[in-house]
Design a protein around this motif. Structure first.
Motif, PDB file in Angstrom:
ATOM      1  N   THR A 266      -3.321 -39.321  57.650  1.00 39.54           N
ATOM      2  CA  THR A 266      -4.234 -40.417  57.990  1.00 39.54           C
ATOM      3  C   THR A 266      -5.047 -40.861  56.779  1.00 39.54           C
ATOM      4  O   THR A 266      -5.355 -42.047  56.618  1.00 39.54           O
ATOM      5  N   PRO A 269      -3.235 -43.587  53.303  1.00 39.06           N
ATOM      6  CA  PRO A 269      -3.405 -45.009  52.971  1.00 39.06           C
ATOM      7  C   PRO A 269      -4.808 -45.343  52.479  1.00 39.06           C
ATOM      8  O   PRO A 269      -4.990 -46.300  51.721  1.00 39.06           O
ATOM      9  N   VAL A 270      -5.810 -44.568  52.904  1.00 42.91           N
ATOM     10  CA  VAL A 270      -7.184 -44.810  52.439  1.00 42.91           C
ATOM     11  C   VAL A 270      -7.288 -44.487  50.951  1.00 42.91           C
ATOM     12  O   VAL A 270      -7.900 -45.236  50.178  1.00 42.91           O
ATOM     13  N   GLU A 273      -5.361 -47.317  49.038  1.00 41.35           N
ATOM     14  CA  GLU A 273      -5.961 -48.660  49.012  1.00 41.35           C
ATOM     15  C   GLU A 273      -7.441 -48.644  48.644  1.00 41.35           C
ATOM     16  O   GLU A 273      -7.990 -49.688  48.307  1.00 41.35           O
ATOM     17  N   LEU A 279      -6.684 -52.013  55.186  1.00 45.23           N
ATOM     18  CA  LEU A 279      -6.411 -50.893  56.094  1.00 45.23           C
ATOM     19  C   LEU A 279      -6.443 -51.315  57.554  1.00 45.23           C
ATOM     20  O   LEU A 279      -5.879 -50.623  58.412  1.00 45.23           O
ATOM     21  N   PHE A 388      -6.504 -49.870  63.342  1.00 44.74           N
ATOM     22  CA  PHE A 388      -6.238 -48.761  62.423  1.00 44.74           C
ATOM     23  C   PHE A 388      -5.513 -47.710  63.237  1.00 44.74           C
ATOM     24  O   PHE A 388      -6.072 -47.156  64.197  1.00 44.74           O
ATOM     25  N   ALA A 413     -13.283 -44.362  57.145  1.00 45.29           N
ATOM     26  CA  ALA A 413     -12.676 -45.444  56.358  1.00 45.29           C
ATOM     27  C   ALA A 413     -13.314 -46.785  56.700  1.00 45.29           C
ATOM     28  O   ALA A 413     -13.556 -47.616  55.812  1.00 45.29           O
ATOM     29  N   THR A 417     -15.452 -49.179  54.107  1.00 45.56           N
ATOM     30  CA  THR A 417     -15.035 -50.574  53.936  1.00 45.56           C
ATOM     31  C   THR A 417     -16.181 -51.528  54.227  1.00 45.56           C
ATOM     32  O   THR A 417     -16.424 -52.489  53.483  1.00 45.56           O
TER      33      THR A 417
END
Length: 608
Positions: A266, A269-270, A273, A279, A388, A413, A417
């Motif tokens: 999980t 991708p955080v 990116e 995301l 997400f 996340a 953001t």
């Protein structure tokens, strides 16, 4: 709640149906049943687990090329064989059903006047008789089902077979999930992809109001107005191995130990990116920049994840954040701020109260909607502007574990953001938080290594009837989660309080028979927590403290301490969730309860 599986093939479908029901049993396990169509309609039902029904089906030599099955979590009517699905009308039509029909009493009265006799207390039998009534007038099972479902108010997923139609069966959905599995000269329906994964990965997710005709050689889907429509075919990435126990004794144990991998997946991708709106989907860059507050709607464990996120969002992103139980929000006169982000959290993506809360929020004018979910293409993400997907993998145990901790990652996340988009997170701080995320799976693995010590604590908890959990700040929701886990699977009554509230009432309950679990990380509130602990000891209470390695706690008479890894700052709730999960699991084992299938509960809550 409840599980549906159906199949039509050129082989005996009973082994497939039984296997599918076993994989769906986490959705409901009060009773189970099968109906198969050969030259006659045959049915086997039993209360209890699928295995009991399987034995009965084998002893009766049940076999057929077309059949439907169901595993039930009781809503209308008690746990009896007469209330178990499938239900039959006039000896020639059988139906299985998930959901609740709200106008069943009105329809029941009408059907009685038409001469139908009811043998169960269920709302499902109403659907069976209603379809049978229209089958007599229409002469076609598809048309009869389409007419009948238009008269139903409520939520349903159904599969229907009839002696008049030995070469097809019909499925329909509204408010409850249902998918079609596409095979080679065989096709299937199920309420979850896990039930069909042994035969196919190609699935169609039916939309609201869809009715599907399933034959061996093809599938036709019709929308609520009766028009033929093409639905996208998806290739599921769920692996068969993820649905198996492997070396573990229970799915809950397996899923607790899968958390380092689930978190790493999980987080991946955080890290790739950064804290980026990418995301959350293509609309996120505009929508997340435009908001001035956050409202989180969720139920159960997901609600506790939301409570944790409130601390993060307000402290890091500087935005006001409210968290509400979805089943309460949907029934009150909420005052909407269209510039607030609505965040819905659901492991399954089909939690009815959360889905209805989202619909209510949208009706109030909320357009900025984000779903956090673990199941691709489920209902709640499809109804949201942004999504997400956590990467927890299949979660079978009813008590959520890895879904909870991966939800926390998704919310962290989101926090990062929002903070970045709103000018509250510079490059140096972003790098620091991303590094903390990168290290988190290792800290969780260290927490899992505490299992032998926690197992010893469970010996002390197993004879108890009550327990109290305390935490402060970020860790109060983890205390709530610990109490929920303990009562869900061990049936020990457990409550959680902010530690500072102890002297405002709960202290009256404390005595030598009331173990008190304290979440005590080495943060700014540690000294306050220590004072609260002294209040417990002064009343003869026995303390069980989860502290960090650098908290400088000492064990003493009536004070037991287990040290988790060194304090990991804002992400500490993720680490501290692990020991309370393990405590509940091992206590339940010692009490002899069914860890994966606790009484009165089911995994996917698709009813009110």
């Amino acid at each position: 709640m409840c599980g549906i599986v159906g199949a039509i093939a050129q082989r005996d479908v009973v082994p497939f149906l039984v296997d599918g029901l076993k994989r769906l049993e986490y959705r409901g396990y009060d009773s189970a049943g099968l109906a198969v169509l050969t030259d006659e309609l045959r049915r086997v039902r039993r209360t209890g687990r699928v295995a009991e029904m399987e034995s009965a089906a084998q002893s009766e030599g049940l076999a057929g090329l077309l059949g439907i099955g169901h595993t039930r979590w009781a809503t209308h009517g008690g746990v009896t064989e007469g209330n178990a699905h499938p239900h039959i009308s006039d000896g020639e039509l059988a139906i299985v059903h998930n959901g609740i029909i709200e106008n069943h009493e009105e329809q029941r009265a009408r059907l009685r006047e038409l001469g139908y006799t009811f043998e169960s207390q269920t709302d499902t039998e109403v659907i069976a008789h209603l379809i049978q009534h229209y089958l007599k007038t229409e002469g076609d099972l598809l048309l009869a089902t389409q007419r009948a479902v238009r008269e139903l108010i409520g939520a349903y997923a159904i599969a229907v077979v009839s002696k008049r139609d030995p070469d097809r069966f019909i499925a329909a959905r509204m408010g409850c999930p249902l998918l079609v599995g596409l095979g080679e000269n065989e096709n299937f329906v199920a309420s979850d992809v896990s039930a069909v994964i042994s035969a196919t990965r190609r699935v169609i997710f039916l939309e609201e109001g869809d009715v599907a005709e399933i034959r061996r050689d093809g599938v036709r889907v019709f929308d609520g107005a009766g028009a033929r429509i093409e639905r996208e075919v998806h290739v599921s990435d769920v692996s068969l191995a993820s649905m198996e126990l492997g070396p573990y004794s229970h799915f809950m144990q397996k899923e607790i130990h899968e958390q380092p991998r689930a978190l790493a997946d999980t987080i991946e991708p955080v890290i790739a990116e950064g804290f980026s709106p990418v995301l959350f989907g293509p609309e996120a860059a505009t929508r997340l920049r435009d908001i001035d507050g956050v409202q989180i709607l969720a139920c159960g464990t997901s609600y506790y994840a939301g409570l944790t996120a409130r601390y993060w969002i307000e402290a890091i992103a500087g935005l006001p954040c409210s968290v509400e139980i979805a089943s309460e929000y949907r029934y009150r006169a909420a005052v909407a701020n269209p510039r607030h982000l609505i965040v819905t959290i659901s492991q399954s993506g089909e939690t009815l109260d959360t889905m209805e809360a989202l619909k209510y929020a949208k009706s109030l004018g909320h357009e900025h909607t984000l779903s956090i979910c673990n199941v691709q293409e489920s209902a709640i993400p499809r109804a949201s502007r942004m999504v997400f997907y956590t990467r927890a993998g299949a979660e079978i145990g009813v008590a959520s574990t890895k879904a909870f901790t991966t939800q926390l990652i998704a919310l962290f996340a989101l926090t990062g953001t929002l903070a970045k988009l709103h000018g509250r997170l510079d490059a140096a701080k972003e790098a620091e938080l991303l590094d903390a995320l990168r290290r988190l799976p290792g800290s969780v693995q260290h927490a899992l290594n505490l299992e032998p010590q926690i197992n010893l604590w469970a010996e002390k908890f197993a004879p108890k009837q009550h327990a109290l959990f305390l935490g402060r700040g970020l860790h109060y929701p983890i205390a709530l989660e610990g109490a929920l886990k303990l009562k869900e699977i061990s049936y020990i009554h457990a409550e959680a309080y902010p530690a500072g509230e102890l002297k405002h009432g709960p202290l009256a309950l404390v005595d030598a028979q009331m173990p008190v679990v304290v979440i005590a990380p080495n943060d700014t509130l540690l000294e306050k927590v220590k004072s609260n602990m002294q209040e417990v000891r002064a009343r003869g209470g026995e303390l069980f403290v989860f502290a960090d390695a650098d908290s400088h706690f000492l064990e003493s008479e009536g004070v037991h301490v287990i040290r988790t890894p060194r304090h990991v700052g804002l992400l500490s709730p993720v680490v501290h969730a692990i020991p309370v999960q393990l405590l509940a699991y091992h206590t339940a084992l010692k009490r002899g309860t069914d860890v994966d299938k606790p009484r009165n509960l089911a995994k996917s809550v698709t009813v009110e």
